[in-house]
Design an enzyme around this catalytic site. Structure first.
Site, mmCIF file in Angstrom:
data_model
loop_
_atom_site.group_PDB
_atom_site.id
_atom_site.type_symbol
_atom_site.label_atom_id
_atom_site.label_comp_id
_atom_site.label_asym_id
_atom_site.label_seq_id
_atom_site.Cartn_x
_atom_site.Cartn_y
_atom_site.Cartn_z
ATOM 1 N N GLU A 118 0.826 -1.210 0.000
ATOM 2 C CA GLU A 118 0.000 0.000 0.000
ATOM 3 C C GLU A 118 0.862 1.264 0.000
ATOM 4 O O GLU A 118 0.496 2.269 -0.608
ATOM 5 C CB GLU A 118 -0.954 -0.002 1.208
ATOM 6 C CG GLU A 118 -1.968 -1.133 1.212
ATOM 7 C CD GLU A 118 -2.835 -1.214 -0.045
ATOM 8 O OE1 GLU A 118 -3.068 -0.178 -0.696
ATOM 9 O OE2 GLU A 118 -3.281 -2.323 -0.390
ATOM 10 N N HIS A 134 3.455 6.407 -5.287
ATOM 11 C CA HIS A 134 3.052 6.706 -6.659
ATOM 12 C C HIS A 134 2.273 8.024 -6.681
ATOM 13 O O HIS A 134 2.419 8.838 -7.587
ATOM 14 C CB HIS A 134 2.169 5.556 -7.169
ATOM 15 C CG HIS A 134 2.120 5.417 -8.645
ATOM 16 N ND1 HIS A 134 1.457 4.393 -9.259
ATOM 17 C CD2 HIS A 134 2.630 6.162 -9.647
ATOM 18 C CE1 HIS A 134 1.566 4.507 -10.570
ATOM 19 N NE2 HIS A 134 2.276 5.579 -10.829
#
EC number: 3.4.24.59
Length: 713
Positions: free
Chosen positions: A496, A502
């Site tokens: 996660e 990202h």
């Protein structure tokens, strides 16, 4: 796992979309570095102490959820949504009156941002907030914004303002690549709604979109609905394994881990028994998707869904799956034989391997070969130690530090939510991660990443910092110990955090292509890549310490854990290939050549080594057909890319700063603003073929994990 918005062109894109890091001389040069705050504290310590609850602040102002002033009370959602809707109307007028050019795309993106800033936040609050009043207000905001999105996606004047830009070759050629791609993405979303069609066909497209949403919701609910059977039909000695309701037994799942073969068999046959209503719903859903795809100009739904992905088209996907299946075939047979031998050892009367056997017996084999009892590992993986491990890795790889920041009053929805500032050594503050890590009543049991606010360059030259939530379901600390993670929980935390990075890294000009908003078969690459780091002793050795003694986790325990993951891994992957192939066939050429159950049977025989069980319909429990229709292969494709990136960039040295910067620059940097295959090429420094993807996945099955652990003594 990514939680993905359901909105169309002006909401979060249906397949999550990532960020852009701009190097010297580009966008970054125009953005001021954020100063470091003196209120930040070390991340590891913050997660190994109990939360202090709200600060005693008798006179302080209540700031509202995520610092949004309106959201200090549930009624604030109505104020926020009305504000967004008023701004939307103004922006629509501006878009329609502005001459075509780059400004058109900026206005469209601001329009998207004003809606997403309410919708994305409300999408999270409606499932995660402990107070019903907040959940209901958020649900209403989602409906209201959704209605506006439908209006925008069918607004002909708005569509024509974008069409004028894209129809002018000279203007299009003058756009930078990111702006051009964002304009094309908006146009793609418009055309899914059939706006380019004549009035009658456009109405059909709108009606089909509404029908598909309703059918999807109904099908999704049906995938979890329990089945029941009269008590007397089940052998008495296994009834206690299930819930009783009067004269009936309720079967609410597959009971895949039950030691008793008969319990698993009964659960499989009853839970997967066909439901006529669910069958009709699935057939209508597939048929409606096909009609809509054809109406807006595609030969199949799969061709439409795969536009802009790494795979590009269903032909490439099927080639990938068939080649992978061929390469796995021999290994899968060996796995099934190993399972058969274990079943024979434990149950000599019936040693035929059936579809309800692999999860249980592969677990038995793992436990027998490797001593990987989670309780042996947990003391080394306190939550604080794991967070410090992530901090060390991100710092050495990317120059990033995580700092705990005290949230203001009313900013978080539960007192145990932690707020992290993500800070780059030279670029300053990049964004915020809210960590909702602990179990509580009514909290969804899923590990997820939510985008709350996307990053974008604002008109005044300032940068809108991204904000995300990471949701896990970890046990709380006890009086005698901090929160301790199993190896699986630790790996999920790293996964996660891959999504969060990202979202944080980079500076996209456009919110529409921020964070994890990228094609589905690319979106899981950064998160799966983090799993490789989580399984590397050189990384684990930086942080895994016994919470009482300080002793490091022995290397051989990490080796055993890594090796155990290869047990029956080929058979597991073969099962994923079967699911992905089934998904492609269902979304391929229509009318389907057979019933969905007959197609399941044929596909299982071709792509999986275990027999179809008569009078079962597994496809009616295949919930991914809703959110991942025609895209289920994405898990395998993302894993293949992540494996190649690991081997190319980090296998030799998982802390290689130059490789980390290359990974950021070429892959994390561009979000949905660049073709995914171009990003993959940038990191790998070659254009991978289907055979390369297949080889990457298969070589992971054979990998001797000692190569991961070299030079680590």
């Amino acid at each position: 796992m990514l939680c993905v918005g359901r909105l169309g062109g002006f909401g979060a894109r249906a397949a999550a979309l990532p960020p852009r890091w701009a190097g010297p001389g580009s966008l970054q040069a125009g953005i001021r570095a954020r100063r470091v705050s003196t209120s930040w504290s070390p991340v590891g310590a913050a997660f190994n102490v109990k939360p202090q609850g709200s600060r005693l602040d008798l006179f302080g102002e209540r700031r509202g959820l995520f610092g949004v002033p309106e959201l200090s009370a549930p009624e604030g959602f109505h104020i926020a949504q009305e504000k967004a809707l008023r701004k939307t109307e103004l922006l629509v007028d501006r878009a329609c009156s502005t001459p075509p050019g780059p400004q058109t795309v900026l206005i469209f993106d601001e329009l998207s941002d004003s809606l997403c800033r309410v919708a994305d936040l409300a999408d999270f609050v409606k499932i995660a907030h402990p107070e019903p009043a907040f959940r209901e207000a958020a649900e209403e905001a989602c409906r209201s914004i959704g209605t506006m999105v439908e209006k925008l996606n069918t607004n002909v004047d708005l569509y024509q303002s974008l069409q004028k830009l894209l129809a002018d070759k000279k203007l299009v050629d003058s756009l930078d690549p990111e702006t051009r791609r964002v304009a094309e993405l908006f146009m793609f979303d418009f055309e899914i709604s059939g706006i380019h069609l004549d009035k009658e066909k456009r109405k059909r497209a709108v009606d089909l979109n509404v029908k598909i949403l309703d059918l999807s919701s109904t099908f999704l609910m049906g995938t979890n609905f329990p089945n029941k059977i009269e008590k007397h039909l089940l052998p008495e000695h296994i009834r206690h394994n299930f819930t009783s309701a009067g004269d009936h037994i309720i079967i609410d799942g597959l009971h895949a881990e039950a030691p008793d073969d008969l319990v698993r068999e009964a659960a499989y046959k009853i839970f997967l028994y066909p439901n006529a209503g669910q069958l009709k719903c699935l057939e209508e859903l597939l048929s409606s998707r096909d009609l809509l795809a054809k109406l807006v100009g595609y030969s199949t739904f799969s061709h439409r869904a795969l536009q802009g992905t790494i795979a590009k088209n269903p032909e490439t996907v099927m080639q990938f799956l068939e080649k992978l299946s061929d390469k796995l075939s021999e290994r899968s047979l060996k796995d099934f034989e190993m399972i058969r031998e274990m079943k024979m050892k434990l149950n000599p009367q019936n040693s035929e391997v059936m579809p309800w056997d692999p999860p249980y017996y592969s677990g038995v084999i793992r436990a027998e070969r490797y001593n990987i009892e989670p309780s042996l590992y947990c003391p080394f993986f306190s939550l604080g130690a794991c967070m410090e491990g992530l901090n060390i890795l991100l710092n050495r790889l990317l120059g990033i530090s995580l700092y705990a920041e005290q949230p203001a009053k009313g900013e978080v929805w539960s007192e145990d939510v932690r707020k992290l500032a993500v800070v780059h050594e030279s670029e300053g503050l990049l964004g915020y991660i809210y960590c909702d890590f602990f179990q509580r009543a009514d909290k969804p049991h899923q590990d997820c990443h939510f985008t709350i606010r996307g990053g974008r360059l604002k008109e005044d030259g300032d940068y809108q910092l991204p904000v995300v939530v990471l949701m896990l379901n970890l046990p709380r600390s006890s009086r005698s110990s901090p929160t301790l993670l199993t190896p699986g929980m630790m790996e999920n935390l790293f996964h996660e955090m891959g999504h969060a990075m990202h979202s944080m890294l980079g500076r996209t000009r456009y919110q529409h292509v921020t964070g994890t908003r990228c094609p589905t078969d690319f979106a899981e690459v950064p998160s799966i890549l983090m799993e490789y780091f989580a399984n590397d002793y050189r990384v684990v050795n930086q942080f895994a310490r016994h919470y009482q003694t300080g002793q490091p986790l022995p290397k051989n325990m990490v080796s055993r854990l890594c090796e155990s993951k290869k047990v029956c891994a080929a058979a597991d992957m073969q099962l994923q290939v079967f699911y992905a192939a089934l998904d492609q066939i269902y979304h391929g050429k229509h009318p389907l050549r057979n019933s969905t159950t007959d197609i399941l049977k044929e596909t299982q025989e071709k792509f999986y080594g275990l027999p179809y069980v008569p009078n079962t319909a597994w496809q009616l429990r295949f919930s991914h057909l809703v959110g991942y229709g025609a895209k289920y292969y994405s898990y395998l494709m993302s894993r293949a890319v992540a494996s190649m990136v690991w081997k190319e960039c980090f296998l030799q040295d998982p802390f290689n700063r130059a490789a980390g910067e290359r990974y950021r620059r070429e892959m994390l940097a561009h979000g949905g603003g660049r073709e995914p295959m171009l990003m993959v090429e940038g990191v790998l420094q070659k254009c991978p073929s289907v055979d390369d993807f297949v080889s990457a996945l298969v070589s992971d099955l054979d990998l001797d994990f000692e190569t991961f652990l070299m030079d680590s003594e």
